[in-house]
Design an enzyme around this catalytic site. Sequence first.
Site, PDB file in Angstrom:
ATOM      1  N   CYS A   6      -0.687   6.362 -17.336  1.00  0.00           N
ATOM      2  CA  CYS A   6      -0.460   5.321 -16.320  1.00  0.00           C
ATOM      3  C   CYS A   6      -0.915   3.960 -16.838  1.00  0.00           C
ATOM      4  O   CYS A   6      -2.038   3.811 -17.344  1.00  0.00           O
ATOM      5  CB  CYS A   6      -1.217   5.701 -15.045  1.00  0.00           C
ATOM      6  N   ASP A  32      -2.305 -10.978 -12.601  1.00  0.00           N
ATOM      7  CA  ASP A  32      -0.969 -10.445 -12.859  1.00  0.00           C
ATOM      8  C   ASP A  32      -0.377 -11.140 -14.092  1.00  0.00           C
ATOM      9  O   ASP A  32      -0.525 -12.347 -14.277  1.00  0.00           O
ATOM     10  CB  ASP A  32      -0.071 -10.677 -11.636  1.00  0.00           C
ATOM     11  N   HIS A  48      -6.666   7.400 -10.013  1.00  0.00           N
ATOM     12  CA  HIS A  48      -5.208   7.323  -9.991  1.00  0.00           C
ATOM     13  C   HIS A  48      -4.666   7.794  -8.646  1.00  0.00           C
ATOM     14  O   HIS A  48      -4.722   8.974  -8.317  1.00  0.00           O
ATOM     15  CB  HIS A  48      -4.586   8.134 -11.121  1.00  0.00           C
ATOM     16  N   ASN A  87       3.525  -3.016  -2.439  1.00  0.00           N
ATOM     17  CA  ASN A  87       4.880  -2.492  -2.546  1.00  0.00           C
ATOM     18  C   ASN A  87       4.766  -0.983  -2.706  1.00  0.00           C
ATOM     19  O   ASN A  87       4.026  -0.508  -3.571  1.00  0.00           O
ATOM     20  CB  ASN A  87       5.593  -3.106  -3.760  1.00  0.00           C
ATOM     21  N   GLY A  93       9.980  -1.707  -3.780  1.00  0.00           N
ATOM     22  CA  GLY A  93       9.837  -2.601  -4.925  1.00  0.00           C
ATOM     23  C   GLY A  93       8.661  -2.279  -5.820  1.00  0.00           C
ATOM     24  O   GLY A  93       8.279  -3.095  -6.661  1.00  0.00           O
ATOM     25  N   THR A  95       6.884  -1.028  -8.944  1.00  0.00           N
ATOM     26  CA  THR A  95       7.306  -0.768 -10.329  1.00  0.00           C
ATOM     27  C   THR A  95       6.237  -0.040 -11.138  1.00  0.00           C
ATOM     28  O   THR A  95       6.551   0.591 -12.139  1.00  0.00           O
ATOM     29  CB  THR A  95       7.682  -2.074 -11.055  1.00  0.00           C
ATOM     30  N   HIS A  98       0.789   3.167  -9.657  1.00  0.00           N
ATOM     31  CA  HIS A  98      -0.651   3.282  -9.410  1.00  0.00           C
ATOM     32  C   HIS A  98      -0.903   2.301  -8.268  1.00  0.00           C
ATOM     33  O   HIS A  98      -0.611   1.097  -8.412  1.00  0.00           O
ATOM     34  CB  HIS A  98      -1.448   2.915 -10.668  1.00  0.00           C
ATOM     35  N   HIS A 100      -1.690  -0.438  -5.838  1.00  0.00           N
ATOM     36  CA  HIS A 100      -2.282  -1.750  -6.101  1.00  0.00           C
ATOM     37  C   HIS A 100      -1.936  -2.723  -4.996  1.00  0.00           C
ATOM     38  O   HIS A 100      -0.922  -2.580  -4.314  1.00  0.00           O
ATOM     39  CB  HIS A 100      -1.819  -2.305  -7.457  1.00  0.00           C
ATOM     40  N   HIS A 102      -1.481  -6.802  -4.254  1.00  0.00           N
ATOM     41  CA  HIS A 102      -1.307  -8.142  -4.803  1.00  0.00           C
ATOM     42  C   HIS A 102      -2.049  -9.122  -3.893  1.00  0.00           C
ATOM     43  O   HIS A 102      -1.855  -9.089  -2.672  1.00  0.00           O
ATOM     44  CB  HIS A 102       0.167  -8.554  -4.801  1.00  0.00           C
TER      45      HIS A 102
HETATM   46  P1  5GP Z   1       4.732  -3.866  -8.274  1.00  0.00           P
HETATM   47  O1  5GP Z   1       6.091  -4.424  -8.547  1.00  0.00           O
HETATM   48  O2  5GP Z   1       4.600  -2.431  -8.738  1.00  0.00           O
HETATM   49  O3  5GP Z   1       4.260  -4.052  -6.858  1.00  0.00           O
HETATM   50  O4  5GP Z   1       3.731  -4.736  -9.125  1.00  0.00           O
HETATM   51  C1  5GP Z   1       3.453  -4.510 -10.455  1.00  0.00           C
HETATM   52  C2  5GP Z   1       2.860  -5.793 -10.977  1.00  0.00           C
HETATM   53  O5  5GP Z   1       2.193  -5.508 -12.184  1.00  0.00           O
HETATM   54  C3  5GP Z   1       3.902  -6.865 -11.282  1.00  0.00           C
HETATM   55  O6  5GP Z   1       3.615  -8.025 -10.510  1.00  0.00           O
HETATM   56  C4  5GP Z   1       3.755  -7.107 -12.776  1.00  0.00           C
HETATM   57  O7  5GP Z   1       3.893  -8.456 -13.140  1.00  0.00           O
HETATM   58  C5  5GP Z   1       2.361  -6.580 -13.063  1.00  0.00           C
HETATM   59  N1  5GP Z   1       2.208  -6.044 -14.388  1.00  0.00           N
HETATM   60  C6  5GP Z   1       3.038  -5.158 -15.019  1.00  0.00           C
HETATM   61  N2  5GP Z   1       2.568  -4.855 -16.243  1.00  0.00           N
HETATM   62  C7  5GP Z   1       1.413  -5.563 -16.391  1.00  0.00           C
HETATM   63  C8  5GP Z   1       0.463  -5.660 -17.468  1.00  0.00           C
HETATM   64  O8  5GP Z   1       0.566  -5.038 -18.524  1.00  0.00           O
HETATM   65  N3  5GP Z   1      -0.601  -6.492 -17.271  1.00  0.00           N
HETATM   66  C9  5GP Z   1      -0.760  -7.196 -16.114  1.00  0.00           C
HETATM   67  N4  5GP Z   1      -1.844  -7.993 -16.028  1.00  0.00           N
HETATM   68  N5  5GP Z   1       0.108  -7.112 -15.076  1.00  0.00           N
HETATM   69  C10 5GP Z   1       1.178  -6.308 -15.224  1.00  0.00           C
HETATM   70 ZN    ZN Z   2      -3.137   5.192 -12.689  1.00  0.00          ZN
END
Ligand code: 5GP
Ligand code: ZN
Length: 114
Positions: A6, A32, A48, A87, A93, A95, A98, A100, A102
């Site tokens: 992950c 981010d 996790h 998300n 949305g 991606t 894990h 999280h 924002h």
């Molecule tokens: P999601 O779209 O899953 O809600 O948010 C995933 C977030 O993780 C995105 O805003 C993306 O920019 C951020 N992200 C993805 N890979 C990395 C990484 O390797 N390092 C950091 N700092 N942020 C990441």
């Molecule tokens: Zn994880």
Amino acid sequence: MLDDNCLFCKIIEGVIPSTKVYEDEYCYAFNDINPQAPVHVIVVPKTHIASALEINDSNSLYVAKCFEAVKKIADSLGLEGFRVINNCGEDGGQTVMHLHFHILGGKKLSEKIV
Ligand code: 5GP
Ligand code: ZN
């Protein structure tokens, strides 16, 4: 418990570098990589949990601690108002699988999602 496959578990472990904003026993917060606002911090539980659908009685303390961390992070960054977003799932949305949260702020947010 962390998952070696992950991305955010690897960030928690320091295998993948990140810019740390806050850390305690239960959660880790970092900037981010693709910020959508002047402040864009990701808060993750240090265990996790794949998504909000996987929160249960045995891991919800980590989630509560993430929200305690939100206030500490907001205070440390001088945020008076901000938005917290989760998300969940592909249609939501998400991606990175894990859980999280924002934290978006550092300007007056105009786009109302809810
Ligand atoms: P999601 O779209 O899953 O809600 O948010 C995933 C977030 O993780 C995105 O805003 C993306 O920019 C951020 N992200 C993805 N890979 C990395 C990484 O390797 N390092 C950091 N700092 N942020 C990441
Ligand atoms: Zn994880």
